[in-house]
Each structure stands twice: as structure tokens, then as C-alpha cells.
Design a protein around this motif. Structure first.
Motif, PDB file in Angstrom:
ATOM      1  N   ALA A  61       0.827  -1.212   0.000  1.00 10.86           N
ATOM      2  CA  ALA A  61       0.000   0.000   0.000  1.00 10.86           C
ATOM      3  C   ALA A  61       0.860   1.260   0.000  1.00 10.86           C
ATOM      4  O   ALA A  61       0.429   2.319  -0.475  1.00 10.86           O
ATOM      5  N   ALA A  62       2.099   1.148   0.513  1.00 13.84           N
ATOM      6  CA  ALA A  62       2.997   2.308   0.565  1.00 13.84           C
ATOM      7  C   ALA A  62       3.408   2.786  -0.830  1.00 13.84           C
ATOM      8  O   ALA A  62       3.924   3.893  -0.980  1.00 13.84           O
ATOM      9  N   GLU A  63       3.198   1.935  -1.841  1.00 18.21           N
ATOM     10  CA  GLU A  63       3.349   2.423  -3.215  1.00 18.21           C
ATOM     11  C   GLU A  63       2.092   3.253  -3.510  1.00 18.21           C
ATOM     12  O   GLU A  63       1.150   2.810  -4.166  1.00 18.21           O
ATOM     13  N   ARG A  64       2.054   4.453  -2.950  1.00 21.53           N
ATOM     14  CA  ARG A  64       0.858   5.309  -3.035  1.00 21.53           C
ATOM     15  C   ARG A  64       0.637   5.786  -4.464  1.00 21.53           C
ATOM     16  O   ARG A  64       1.593   5.952  -5.242  1.00 21.53           O
ATOM     17  N   GLN A  65      -0.597   6.052  -4.764  1.00 28.72           N
ATOM     18  CA  GLN A  65      -0.942   6.621  -6.068  1.00 28.72           C
ATOM     19  C   GLN A  65      -1.063   8.137  -5.953  1.00 28.72           C
ATOM     20  O   GLN A  65      -1.614   8.652  -4.980  1.00 28.72           O
ATOM     21  N   VAL A  66      -0.556   8.839  -6.970  1.00 24.35           N
ATOM     22  CA  VAL A  66      -0.924  10.238  -7.166  1.00 24.35           C
ATOM     23  C   VAL A  66      -1.861  10.243  -8.362  1.00 24.35           C
ATOM     24  O   VAL A  66      -1.487   9.762  -9.441  1.00 24.35           O
ATOM     25  N   GLU A  67      -3.086  10.705  -8.155  1.00 24.27           N
ATOM     26  CA  GLU A  67      -4.031  10.764  -9.274  1.00 24.27           C
ATOM     27  C   GLU A  67      -3.947  12.133  -9.935  1.00 24.27           C
ATOM     28  O   GLU A  67      -3.934  13.162  -9.258  1.00 24.27           O
ATOM     29  N   ILE A  68      -3.859  12.117 -11.264  1.00 28.64           N
ATOM     30  CA  ILE A  68      -3.894  13.349 -12.063  1.00 28.64           C
ATOM     31  C   ILE A  68      -5.191  13.258 -12.864  1.00 28.64           C
ATOM     32  O   ILE A  68      -5.346  12.348 -13.687  1.00 28.64           O
ATOM     33  N   ASN A  69      -6.090  14.160 -12.595  1.00 32.38           N
ATOM     34  CA  ASN A  69      -7.455  14.025 -13.114  1.00 32.38           C
ATOM     35  C   ASN A  69      -7.905  15.338 -13.718  1.00 32.38           C
ATOM     36  O   ASN A  69      -7.898  16.374 -13.056  1.00 32.38           O
TER      37      ASN A  69
END
Ligand code: THG
Length: 374
Positions: A61-69
Motif C-alpha cells: 500500500a505504501a506504493e501510493r498513487q498520485v491521481e492526475i485528473n
């Protein structure tokens, strides 16, 4: 450095799976994107053999996502990486190093295109959300940048396909490498991709709802009892044998993408708008350092050459000609494996290296089966 105890608080964020990881007997964590990332269950070596023979469930889970939307999402993601994303398809992932305007590496994430105007950047350990927000401001882009409630759970090992198919259905069997599908678990669609930070094969399930984490974990363990499923984590031994690089160890924001062996993932000739491409093109034939692999037939006392910046000096007489950044003894190959960055002029035409009194061979990365078995 010897192992120490890590102080855990709300600041070192738990994950949706932490209670299950604790129950499974995790022995050590690191902190990655300000979140707990397990590093050892039984021992690095026992975890390794089990991973190579069976199937493991990893709390990544520490491989977090950054969402670009938003309408400018594709433009912003392309600005951040020198890899050409113009032909990327929806639900495809690409390993896409992120670089600044000098070509220095800021992160080496997997970039996932969900649709034209919705992308995830699946992070290695650095604060790319802040960088993306800054670029969006500076370039006046029409996007939202945020960390969504998405937590990857990896299923890795030779029996991973069988286990994931038991929980998500046979559709997973036709997913190709670095592709994915939206598949339902308890009525909730989640992105399931054939990827993961090992060379043993497997999938990553991007859990989109924190409170489903323990149910997903339990379903995988219930379905996998006869497959000898157990909890695991990115394995320091397997990943070095595989030549997988770790941001912060093998490369930092003081290294450019060319000298870290990431050249194969850059598209210097691409006709795309990328912040780092002009600099990388200009310096492509002016590199002074190179990425090198080293193999030793006997264990090397790396502690005796530890420097004070977390690596190990490569010395030629009194002169420091480079740094080993990751190293481990491989019981499978009966060799000490090392990866580092060395001066190009020293490296050219050179076949051997001596570290702490041990003679080793200089080899290409990723390590080849021939070199490992020689
Ligand atoms: N999964 C997810 N996010 C991640 C990682 C992951 N974020 C951090 C870290 N791992 C990113 N680093 C890597 C490095 C290598 C690979 C994946 C993530 C990898 N590389 C393949 C190779 O080198 O053979 C293929 C690369 C390609 O063809 O594009 O798998 O593991 N979600």
C-alpha cells in the motif's frame, strides 16, 4: 548498520492491511511514502525461497498513487517523464522514470492510464504529489492532483496466477504483462494488473476502498491454503538478483536517468513535451558515470568500506572511483552481488574490481543468468 526498532505513530501511516500483516508475524518495516512497508517476515532468505516456490501476498500500500485528473492530465504526466506515453493504452502501465529539467531522477514509478483524463502515478519513495501540484500551478493546467484512497496489494510467486484467478475469475489469466482489467471483488471494481516488484510473476490489486482491505486479504488466504500462500514483502535478495532498482538506494535526485541504467526506459527521440528531454538529449554522449554490476565468489565485508552516506566506497588504491549502493550475498548462486555507480573512465575496458580484499568481476546490469551461474 545493525537493525534498530522503528518508532511507529500516526505519522508513519498504517495501511488497510497492517492488522493482518501484524497477525502474520511481520519482523521489520521500513517507511515508504510516509507509510509502513514490511521488509521481513521469517528472514530475508527464508522469505526468498518461499517466494520463488509458492505464492505470497504483499502489503505494498505504501506504493501510493498520485491521481492526475482533468483535461490536462495526459499533458502533465508527459511533462514529468522522458518516457514516451503518447501510445499508452487505457488500463496499461508503464515504468516511467520522473526527472527534473536537469534530467535528475525524482522518482521511478509505474504510470497507469485509466482513461485519457485520469492517470495514476504509482510511486516509489518521494513526494511527487507536491511536485505535480507545483507543475500544475506553474503551467496553469486544468487538473486535480491528489492521493486517492487506493492501496496496492501484490500477489507474487509462481502460483500467483492460480490464486488471483480463484478470487477474481479466469479473466486474470489473459491479462498481459503491465496490462490490467477492472475486476469485481465484493461488488467493487478494482484495477488488477500483471505486475509487481519481483521477477517471480504475479499481479497487483489496487484496492480502491480502505475498509475492504481485510476482506480482500482474507479471501486470498482462504483461497490459497493448498497453494501454501503466506504473507511476504518486496524481497531484498530477489530484487537484487533481478536487477530491480530501488529509488533512494540505487538512484537519487543527485543522479541523472542515464547514469543509473534507466536509458532503456527513456525515449530521447520522442516528439513529446517533457521537462527533462532537452537536457537528457544534450548530455546523452557526455556521461561521466555509469551503472555497474559486480559479482564476487566469496562474501565481501562491505561493512569495512561503508561510507558515511549510506553506501560503500569502490576504491582503486587510495582513490574512490565509485559507490556500491545495494549488495547482498546470494545463497542460490553462491555469489556476492553488488550494484553501484562508478566513474566511466575507470570502468572503460575494466573486467575486475577489488573490494575489501575480495576480487570480483564487473558485469552488465541487470545480471544475466550466465554471469550469475559462471
Ligand atoms: N508496483 C507498483 N508501484 C510501484 C512499484 C511496483 N512503485 C514503486 C516501484 N515499484 C517502482 N519501481 C519499479 C521498478 C521496476 C519495475 C516496476 C516498478 C518493473 N520493471 C520491469 C523490468 O525492469 O523488467 C518492466 C518494466 C517495463 O517494461 O516497463 O517491473 O512494483 N504498483
Amino acid at each position: 548498520m545493525s537493525e534498530k526498532i522503528l518508532s511507529i505513530s500516526k505519522r508513519t501511516r498504517v495501511t488497510p492491511f497492517t492488522r493482518r500483516v501484524e497477525a502474520a508475524g511481520v519482523k521489520a518495516y521500513t517507511v515508504y511514502n510516509h507509510m509502513l512497508l514490511p521488509t521481513v517476515f521469517e528472514s530475508v532468505e527464508a522469505d526468498y525461497w518461499h517466494l520463488c516456490e509458492h505464492v505470497q501476498v504483499w502489503d505494498v500500500a505504501a506504493e501510493r498513487q498520485v491521481e492526475i485528473n482533468g483535461p490536462d492530465a495526459a499533458r502533465l504526466v508527459q511533462l514529468m517523464t522522458p518516457r514516451d506515453l503518447s501510445k499508452q493504452e487505457s488500463l496499461q502501465g508503464k515504468y516511467a522514470p520522473m526527472c527534473d529539467a536537469e534530467g535528475k531522477i525524482l522518482n521511478d514509478p509505474i504510470v497507469i492510464k485509466l482513461s485519457d483524463d485520469r492517470w495514476w502515478i504509482s510511486l516509489a519513495d518521494s513526494d511527487i504529489k507536491l511536485w505535480a501540484k507545483g507543475l500544475a500551478q506553474g503551467y496553469v493546467l486544468d487538473v486535480k492532483v491528489f492521493e486517492p484512497d487506493v492501496s496496492p496489494l501484490a500477489v507474487q510467486g509462481p502460483k500467483a496466477e492460480e490464486l488471483v484467478a480463484r478470487v477474481f475469475g479466469d479473466a486474470v489469466k489473459s491479462i498481459r504483462f503491465f496490462r490490467g482489467e477492472m475486476l469485481a471483488f465484493e461488488g467493487v471494481d478494482m484495477y488488477v494488473a500483471r505486475s509487481g516488484w519481483s521477477k517471480q510473476g504475479g499481479f497487483e490489486i489496487y484496492l480502491p476502498q480502505w475498509d475492504l482491505g481485510e476482506a480482500l486479504w482474507d479471501a486470498l488466504f482462504a483461497a490459497g491454503e493448498d497453494l501454501n500462500v503466506r504473507a511476504g514483502c518486496p524481497n531484498g535478495l530477489e530484487r537484487i538478483e533481478a536487477g530491480l532498482l530501488s529509488y533512494g538506494s540505487d538512484m537519487t535526485d543527485e543522479d541523472n536517468a542515464l547514469e543509473c541504467g534507466l536509458g532503456v526506459f527513456l525515449n530521447l527521440d520522442a516528439d513529446v513535451e517533457s521537462l527533462s528531454l532537452p537536457a537528457l538529449r544534450a548530455m546523452a554522449d557526455k556521461q561521466t558515470r555509469v551503472h555497474a554490476g559486480m559479482l564476487f565468489d566469496e562474501p565481501v565485508d562491505f561493512a569495512s568500506v561503508a561510507n558515511n552516506i549510506g553506501g560503500f566506497d569502490v576504491l582503486d588504491g587510495d582513490e574512490c572511483v565509485g559507490e556500491v549502493r545495494s549488495q547482498i550475498w546470494s545463497p542460490r548462486y553462491k555469489k556476492h552481488l553488488a550494484m553501484g555507480i562508478v566513474q566511466k573512465t575507470w570502468h572503460e575496458g575494466r573486467a575486475t574490481v577489488e573490494i575489501a580484499g575480495q576480487q570480483g568481476r564487473i558485469v552488465a546490469l541487470p545480471f544475466s543468468a550466465e554471469d550469475l551461474q559462471a
